[in-house]
Design a protein around this motif. Structure first.
Motif, short mmCIF file in Angstrom:
data_model
loop_
_atom_site.label_atom_id
_atom_site.label_comp_id
_atom_site.label_asym_id
_atom_site.label_seq_id
_atom_site.Cartn_x
_atom_site.Cartn_y
_atom_site.Cartn_z
N LEU A 126 -11.54 -2.89 -5.10
CA LEU A 126 -11.65 -2.83 -3.65
C LEU A 126 -10.73 -1.77 -3.06
CD1 LEU A 126 -11.83 -6.64 -2.75
CD2 LEU A 126 -13.71 -5.00 -2.87
N ALA A 127 -9.51 -1.67 -3.59
CA ALA A 127 -8.59 -0.64 -3.12
C ALA A 127 -9.12 0.76 -3.41
CB ALA A 127 -7.22 -0.83 -3.77
N THR A 128 -9.84 0.91 -4.52
CA THR A 128 -10.45 2.20 -4.85
C THR A 128 -11.50 2.58 -3.81
OG1 THR A 128 -10.05 1.84 -7.21
CG2 THR A 128 -11.72 3.46 -6.60
N ILE A 129 -12.33 1.61 -3.43
CA ILE A 129 -13.35 1.87 -2.40
C ILE A 129 -12.69 2.24 -1.07
CG2 ILE A 129 -15.24 0.85 -1.07
CD1 ILE A 129 -15.93 -0.85 -3.49
N PHE A 130 -11.67 1.50 -0.67
CA PHE A 130 -10.98 1.79 0.58
C PHE A 130 -10.32 3.17 0.54
CE2 PHE A 130 -10.27 -3.07 0.99
CZ PHE A 130 -11.59 -3.23 1.39
N THR A 131 -9.78 3.53 -0.61
CA THR A 131 -9.15 4.86 -0.74
C THR A 131 -10.18 5.96 -0.57
OG1 THR A 131 -7.47 3.97 -2.24
CG2 THR A 131 -7.84 6.35 -2.29
N PHE A 132 -11.34 5.79 -1.18
CA PHE A 132 -12.38 6.81 -1.04
C PHE A 132 -12.81 6.97 0.41
CE2 PHE A 132 -16.78 8.21 -0.92
CZ PHE A 132 -16.75 9.32 -1.75
N ILE A 133 -12.97 5.85 1.12
CA ILE A 133 -13.38 5.93 2.52
C ILE A 133 -12.31 6.65 3.34
CG2 ILE A 133 -13.88 4.54 4.56
CD1 ILE A 133 -15.07 2.42 2.72
N ALA A 134 -11.03 6.38 3.07
CA ALA A 134 -9.96 7.04 3.80
C ALA A 134 -9.96 8.55 3.53
CB ALA A 134 -8.62 6.44 3.41
N VAL A 135 -10.19 8.94 2.29
CA VAL A 135 -10.25 10.37 1.96
C VAL A 135 -11.43 11.03 2.66
CG1 VAL A 135 -10.62 11.99 0.07
CG2 VAL A 135 -9.02 10.11 -0.21
N PHE A 136 -12.57 10.35 2.70
CA PHE A 136 -13.74 10.91 3.39
C PHE A 136 -13.45 11.13 4.87
CE2 PHE A 136 -17.30 9.63 6.14
CZ PHE A 136 -18.10 10.74 6.00
N VAL A 137 -12.84 10.16 5.51
CA VAL A 137 -12.54 10.31 6.95
C VAL A 137 -11.58 11.47 7.17
CG1 VAL A 137 -11.49 9.17 8.94
CG2 VAL A 137 -13.00 7.88 7.42
N ARG A 138 -10.61 11.63 6.29
CA ARG A 138 -9.68 12.74 6.43
C ARG A 138 -10.37 14.09 6.28
NH1 ARG A 138 -4.24 11.94 6.26
NH2 ARG A 138 -3.53 9.79 6.14
N LEU A 139 -11.30 14.18 5.34
CA LEU A 139 -12.04 15.43 5.18
C LEU A 139 -12.94 15.69 6.39
CD1 LEU A 139 -13.13 15.29 1.43
CD2 LEU A 139 -11.47 16.85 2.46
N LYS A 140 -13.58 14.67 6.88
CA LYS A 140 -14.50 14.84 8.02
C LYS A 140 -13.76 15.22 9.29
CE LYS A 140 -18.58 12.65 10.04
NZ LYS A 140 -18.30 13.13 11.41
N GLU A 141 -12.55 14.71 9.46
CA GLU A 141 -11.75 15.01 10.64
C GLU A 141 -10.85 16.22 10.44
OE1 GLU A 141 -12.20 13.52 13.45
OE2 GLU A 141 -13.62 12.03 12.65
N PHE B 86 2.02 -3.83 -11.58
CA PHE B 86 2.52 -2.57 -11.01
C PHE B 86 1.38 -1.64 -10.65
CE2 PHE B 86 3.79 1.87 -11.74
CZ PHE B 86 4.78 1.99 -10.77
N VAL B 87 0.40 -1.51 -11.53
CA VAL B 87 -0.75 -0.63 -11.25
C VAL B 87 -1.52 -1.13 -10.04
CG1 VAL B 87 -2.96 0.19 -12.15
CG2 VAL B 87 -0.95 0.16 -13.63
N THR B 88 -1.72 -2.44 -9.95
CA THR B 88 -2.43 -3.01 -8.80
C THR B 88 -1.67 -2.76 -7.51
OG1 THR B 88 -3.32 -4.75 -10.23
CG2 THR B 88 -3.43 -5.11 -7.86
N ALA B 89 -0.36 -2.97 -7.53
CA ALA B 89 0.44 -2.72 -6.32
C ALA B 89 0.43 -1.25 -5.94
CB ALA B 89 1.88 -3.20 -6.56
N LEU B 90 0.48 -0.36 -6.94
CA LEU B 90 0.49 1.08 -6.65
C LEU B 90 -0.81 1.53 -5.99
CD1 LEU B 90 1.95 3.79 -6.98
CD2 LEU B 90 0.86 4.02 -9.23
N ILE B 91 -1.95 1.08 -6.53
CA ILE B 91 -3.24 1.45 -5.94
C ILE B 91 -3.40 0.85 -4.55
CG2 ILE B 91 -5.73 1.30 -6.24
CD1 ILE B 91 -5.35 1.28 -9.20
#
Length: 294
Positions: free
Chosen positions: A55-70, A230-235
């Motif tokens: 789920l964090a991976t999906i949210f990260t991708f959406i955030a990156v997309f918004v940053r590119l679009k804006e 640790f990996v889960t918290a980092l992502i």
């Protein structure tokens, strides 16, 4: 009532009807939750880490997309970051294979992986102009709805199991459909970006997140538990940090979802165990026991 000694067999002719069961043995043979193994909270939290990471991976991708679009993120920065992450992930994969003495991973296999990666890189680069105009005639509202549906489908069908070292992985149909849904959503969102480089960078980033990262995540399930946490918290922290600068309210929602999946959902499952009440008795269909030759 018929008299005579009764046996629970159908092949033998007896002076009783087929549905006859002695009352004294009926209640004594009742069993409650015979195959039930109670869950404990700690292992459930660790098992939920795979869902949280996805789920964090999906949210990260959406955030990156918004940053590119804006225009808040340079596509070149995302491109080099994706290449660096691929190299780090590949080296980590090599370390895991080297530490596992059961895995035979020779030079030919490494060459095949590098050739495949280069082929995907060049194919995406050549298809970027086509992908940018893929949904030119489609309204943005339809694009957001399609991408949301595909990401939900990706999360529901994703394979959250682990890959045991030394045992070849077997792709499930649901995991293939999940990956295709995520890649399709990445392509659909990338088509709304203004230039070819941004499209190429986002699709390449999506391939790494939704096609390569799940393979690595399956192997990471066998690392020490503290490393899994640790990996889960980092992502999760990276996901929330990327979203916080865009929208505080959305980042709070993301944090609540990740926290609920990781800690609240396992607690609810442990609490609901007390309501499990499966009664097995003489009326149940017999389960054959087959002793396979060793």
């Amino acid at each position: 009532m018929p008299v005579g000694e009764w046996e629970k067999v159908l092949w033998k002719k007896q002076p009783h009807p087929d549905n006859f069961i002695p009352s004294d043995s009926f209640f004594s043979s009742l069993r409650k939750n015979p195959n039930f193994k109670p869950y404990t909270y700690g292992p459930l939290v660790l098992l939920s880490c795979a869902i949280t990471q996805h789920l964090a991976t999906i949210f990260t991708f959406i955030a990156v997309f918004v940053r590119l679009k804006e225009n808040l993120l340079d596509p070149r920065v995302l491109l080099w970051t994706s290449i660096a992450c691929f190299l780090v992930g590949y080296m980590l994969w090599e370390v895991l294979n080297y530490s596992d003495t059961q895995v035979v991973y020779g030079i030919s296999s490494r060459t095949k992986v590098l050739k495949s990666s280069l082929l995907v890189f060049l194919a995406l680069m050549g298809l970027s102009p086509v992908l940018r105009t893929l949904t030119a005639a489609t309204s943005s509202d339809s694009i957001w709805a399609i991408s949301a549906f595909l990401f939900i489908l990706n999360a529901l069908l994703a394979d959250y199991s682990s890959m045991k070292p030394g045992i070849p992985s077997q792709e499930r149909l649901t995991s293939v459909l999940s990956m295709n849904a995520a890649i399709s959503s990445s392509v659909v969102l990338a088509s709304r970006l203004p230039d070819d480089l941004a499209v190429f960078s986002l699709v390449l980033f999506g391939v790494q997140l939704f096609a390569l990262l799940p393979i690595l995540r399956h192997r990471l399930r066998f690392i020490p538990k503290i490393m899994q946490a640790f990996v889960t918290a980092l992502i999760s922290i990276m996901c929330i940090a990327l979203t916080a600068s865009l929208s505080i309210s959305v980042s709070i929602i993301y944090a609540a979802v990740l926290f609920s999946v990781t800690f609240i959902a396992p607690a609810l499952l442990v609490w609901a165990q007390k309501y499990k009440n499966e009664i097995r008795g003489p009326w149940d269909v017999a389960v054959p026991r087959i002793n396979w030759p060793s």
